[in-house]
Design an enzyme around this catalytic site. Structure first.
Site, PDB file in Angstrom:
ATOM      1  N   VAL A 290       0.836  -1.215   0.000  1.00  0.00           N
ATOM      2  CA  VAL A 290       0.000   0.000   0.000  1.00  0.00           C
ATOM      3  C   VAL A 290       0.870   1.264   0.000  1.00  0.00           C
ATOM      4  O   VAL A 290       0.630   2.207  -0.761  1.00  0.00           O
ATOM      5  CB  VAL A 290      -0.965  -0.012   1.215  1.00  0.00           C
ATOM      6  CG1 VAL A 290      -1.643   1.338   1.412  1.00  0.00           C
ATOM      7  CG2 VAL A 290      -2.012  -1.100   1.018  1.00  0.00           C
TER       8      VAL A 290
ATOM      9  N   GLU B 225      -7.390   2.267   2.200  1.00  0.00           N
ATOM     10  CA  GLU B 225      -7.006   1.982   0.810  1.00  0.00           C
ATOM     11  C   GLU B 225      -7.794   0.756   0.332  1.00  0.00           C
ATOM     12  O   GLU B 225      -8.013  -0.176   1.084  1.00  0.00           O
ATOM     13  CB  GLU B 225      -5.490   1.721   0.754  1.00  0.00           C
ATOM     14  CG  GLU B 225      -4.975   1.303  -0.597  1.00  0.00           C
ATOM     15  CD  GLU B 225      -5.376   2.245  -1.706  1.00  0.00           C
ATOM     16  OE1 GLU B 225      -4.865   3.361  -1.747  1.00  0.00           O
ATOM     17  OE2 GLU B 225      -6.207   1.851  -2.559  1.00  0.00           O
ATOM     18  N   PHE B 226      -8.184   0.753  -0.951  1.00  0.00           N
ATOM     19  CA  PHE B 226      -8.983  -0.352  -1.496  1.00  0.00           C
ATOM     20  C   PHE B 226      -8.274  -1.077  -2.638  1.00  0.00           C
ATOM     21  O   PHE B 226      -8.888  -1.867  -3.331  1.00  0.00           O
ATOM     22  CB  PHE B 226     -10.336   0.179  -1.993  1.00  0.00           C
ATOM     23  CG  PHE B 226     -11.179   0.762  -0.892  1.00  0.00           C
ATOM     24  CD1 PHE B 226     -12.022  -0.043  -0.133  1.00  0.00           C
ATOM     25  CD2 PHE B 226     -11.115   2.116  -0.592  1.00  0.00           C
ATOM     26  CE1 PHE B 226     -12.784   0.488   0.897  1.00  0.00           C
ATOM     27  CE2 PHE B 226     -11.876   2.658   0.443  1.00  0.00           C
ATOM     28  CZ  PHE B 226     -12.711   1.835   1.183  1.00  0.00           C
TER      29      PHE B 226
ATOM     30  N   CYS C 295      -5.664  -9.867   2.273  1.00  0.00           N
ATOM     31  CA  CYS C 295      -6.654  -9.059   3.001  1.00  0.00           C
ATOM     32  C   CYS C 295      -7.959  -9.766   3.356  1.00  0.00           C
ATOM     33  O   CYS C 295      -8.427  -9.659   4.479  1.00  0.00           O
ATOM     34  CB  CYS C 295      -6.966  -7.801   2.200  1.00  0.00           C
ATOM     35  SG  CYS C 295      -5.535  -6.723   2.093  1.00  0.00           S
TER      36      CYS C 295
HETATM   37  N1  LIG Z   1      -2.009  -5.570   0.395  1.00  0.00           N
HETATM   38  C1  LIG Z   1      -3.172  -5.135  -0.053  1.00  0.00           C
HETATM   39  O1  LIG Z   1      -3.648  -5.519  -1.133  1.00  0.00           O
HETATM   40  C2  LIG Z   1      -3.964  -4.122   0.758  1.00  0.00           C
HETATM   41  C3  LIG Z   1      -5.036  -3.469   0.140  1.00  0.00           C
HETATM   42  C4  LIG Z   1      -5.747  -2.514   0.880  1.00  0.00           C
HETATM   43  C5  LIG Z   1      -5.436  -2.291   2.225  1.00  0.00           C
HETATM   44  N2  LIG Z   1      -4.425  -2.988   2.809  1.00  0.00           N
HETATM   45  C6  LIG Z   1      -4.123  -2.688   4.210  1.00  0.00           C
HETATM   46  O2  LIG Z   1      -3.053  -1.736   4.214  1.00  0.00           O
HETATM   47  C7  LIG Z   1      -2.157  -1.986   5.320  1.00  0.00           C
HETATM   48  C8  LIG Z   1      -0.748  -2.254   4.784  1.00  0.00           C
HETATM   49  O3  LIG Z   1      -0.790  -3.429   4.004  1.00  0.00           O
HETATM   50  P1  LIG Z   1       0.428  -3.851   3.071  1.00  0.00           P
HETATM   51  O4  LIG Z   1      -0.067  -5.002   2.278  1.00  0.00           O
HETATM   52  O5  LIG Z   1       0.979  -2.666   2.391  1.00  0.00           O
HETATM   53  O6  LIG Z   1       1.466  -4.372   4.173  1.00  0.00           O
HETATM   54  P2  LIG Z   1       3.018  -4.699   3.930  1.00  0.00           P
HETATM   55  O7  LIG Z   1       3.374  -5.690   4.957  1.00  0.00           O
HETATM   56  O8  LIG Z   1       3.260  -4.977   2.486  1.00  0.00           O
HETATM   57  O9  LIG Z   1       3.713  -3.296   4.265  1.00  0.00           O
HETATM   58  C9  LIG Z   1       3.869  -2.801   5.552  1.00  0.00           C
HETATM   59  C10 LIG Z   1       5.262  -2.164   5.614  1.00  0.00           C
HETATM   60  O10 LIG Z   1       5.390  -1.481   6.857  1.00  0.00           O
HETATM   61  C11 LIG Z   1       6.738  -1.633   7.268  1.00  0.00           C
HETATM   62  N3  LIG Z   1       6.822  -1.334   8.710  1.00  0.00           N
HETATM   63  C12 LIG Z   1       6.461  -2.108   9.759  1.00  0.00           C
HETATM   64  N4  LIG Z   1       6.685  -1.465  10.922  1.00  0.00           N
HETATM   65  C13 LIG Z   1       7.212  -0.264  10.589  1.00  0.00           C
HETATM   66  C14 LIG Z   1       7.661   0.854  11.337  1.00  0.00           C
HETATM   67  N5  LIG Z   1       7.633   0.853  12.670  1.00  0.00           N
HETATM   68  N6  LIG Z   1       8.129   1.925  10.665  1.00  0.00           N
HETATM   69  C15 LIG Z   1       8.175   1.932   9.309  1.00  0.00           C
HETATM   70  N7  LIG Z   1       7.785   0.911   8.557  1.00  0.00           N
HETATM   71  C16 LIG Z   1       7.290  -0.174   9.185  1.00  0.00           C
HETATM   72  C17 LIG Z   1       7.104  -3.055   6.911  1.00  0.00           C
HETATM   73  O11 LIG Z   1       8.510  -3.251   6.826  1.00  0.00           O
HETATM   74  C18 LIG Z   1       6.403  -3.189   5.552  1.00  0.00           C
HETATM   75  O12 LIG Z   1       7.259  -2.871   4.475  1.00  0.00           O
HETATM   76  C19 LIG Z   1      -2.769  -3.159   6.088  1.00  0.00           C
HETATM   77  O13 LIG Z   1      -3.559  -2.650   7.117  1.00  0.00           O
HETATM   78  C20 LIG Z   1      -3.631  -3.864   5.037  1.00  0.00           C
HETATM   79  O14 LIG Z   1      -4.713  -4.550   5.618  1.00  0.00           O
HETATM   80  C21 LIG Z   1      -3.653  -3.882   2.111  1.00  0.00           C
END
Ligand SMILES: NC(=O)c1ccc[n+]([C@@H]2O[C@H](COP(=O)([O-])OP(=O)(O)OC[C@H]3O[C@@H](n4cnc5c(N)ncnc54)[C@H](O)[C@@H]3O)[C@@H](O)[C@H]2O)c1
Length: 296
Positions: A12, A137-138, A246
């Site tokens: 995201v 985010e969607f 998700c």
């Molecule tokens: N993946 C999807 O398709 C999607 C779609 C919509 C919403 N979401 C939501 O968005 C959020 C993020 O999802 P994602 O898939 O991007 O997760 P992800 O695991 O790909 O990314 C999260 C990032 O945060 C970093 N991180 C963790 N702790 C940290 C800190 N203290 N400081 C800085 N960086 C830190 C991690 O290293 C990682 O790179 C979640 O809540 C998820 O449910 C995900």
């Protein structure tokens, strides 16, 4: 042009930051993972080495860390780790900052956890020195940047007027469908959207099981139903459980949250049970889906 930092540059965060960068904003990425920081640097993006460096050079931060589900409960540890560093920065900051939370979080989390933490721990004042909005985010994981540029809607949750104005201006080039509402409504919109998709997938898997039992061609049934524009194709193919990062985690987390609020999550339980059945059948190879669709 806004000065934007991205805190958490995974699926995201990367899509959000790269999207804003392409729209002409000045974007600085930060991630706790050195690997992710290096990869973004190698791709030519601005990357901060720590969170304070990112916040001090920007006016708006999008917090995009993960909120996994553990034992059916949402895990906010990444959010709290970021909040601790944000608080340290805000306590010495000399300019205003807007914090925009992007992670999927259950209703009440913004108010009871995030705002509560900041108000208890920051010497500076919310509404004057910093402020907080929620902007779920969607996007889909496999088409994250494309989805960033063509959102069906943008949802902004806030608890006092004016804040959303800045975000509305930022998102206006992407869509006219911008809904500004309460924290809680915005939080539930995200879960309700994902849980509806889980229900839809499970519904069509059940129809597929009925087809299999009766010797009916499930593909023609899915096609015949999905051509109804009110229904559409997504999630109508038989033989794939809802998977991806998700839908399972969000459906489990909402079902558990509803139970804690003494409401029976009847439909969500059914969706989860059908999904388990399909997972078991696919692992036993009794069902082989030729679907290329990703449920995320
Ligand atoms: N993946 C999807 O398709 C999607 C779609 C919509 C919403 N979401 C939501 O968005 C959020 C993020 O999802 P994602 O898939 O991007 O997760 P992800 O695991 O790909 O990314 C999260 C990032 O945060 C970093 N991180 C963790 N702790 C940290 C800190 N203290 N400081 C800085 N960086 C830190 C991690 O290293 C990682 O790179 C979640 O809540 C998820 O449910 C995900």
């Amino acid at each position: 042009m806004s000065r934007i930092s991205i805190i958490g540059s995974g699926v995201v965060g990367s899509a959000t930051g790269k999207g804003f960068h392409e729209l002409g904003h000045k974007v600085i990425f930060y991630d706790i993972s050195k690997e992710k920081r290096e990869a973004l640097k190698n791709d030519g993006y601005n990357v901060a080495n720590n969170l304070s460096e990112a916040l001090s050079q920007t006016d708006i931060s999008f917090v995009c860390v993960n909120t996994p589900t553990h034992n059916s409960e949402q895990d906010l540890s990444q959010i709290f780790s970021v909040l601790q560093h944000i608080t340290e920065y805000l306590n010495t900051a000399e300019k205003q900052h807007l914090l925009v939370f992007r992670s999927t979080i259950l209703p009440g989390t913004m108010r009871n956890e995030i705002v509560n933490y900041l108000e208890k721990n920051c010497k500076t004042k919310r509404g004057i020195d910093y402020d907080v909005v929620y902007n779920p985010e969607f996007l889909r994981q496999n088409s994250s940047l494309d989805d960033f540029f063509s959102p069906d809607r943008v949802i902004i949750g806030e608890d006092h007027a004016q804040l959303s104005k800045i975000l509305v201006e930022i998102y206006e080039p992407l869509t006219k469908n911008i809904i500004v509402t309460s924290f809680e409504a915005a939080e539930l919109i995200k879960y309700a959207s994902n849980c509806f998709l889980s229900l839809k997938i499970s519904f069509f898997n059940e129809i597929g099981l009925i087809c299999q039992h009766l010797g009916i061609d499930h593909k023609v049934v899915s096609l015949g139903v999905s051509l109804d524009k009110r229904i559409g194709k997504y999630g109508t193919e038989f033989g794939r459980p809802f998977d991806g990062m998700c839908l399972p985690k969000d459906t489990q987390a909402l079902a558990s949250f509803i139970k804690q609020n003494r409401i029976e999550p009847d439909l969500l339980e059914i969706a989860l049970n059908i999904n388990k059945k399909i997972e078991d059948l696919t692992s036993e190879s009794q069902l082989v889906s030729d679907s290329t669709e990703t449920h995320s």
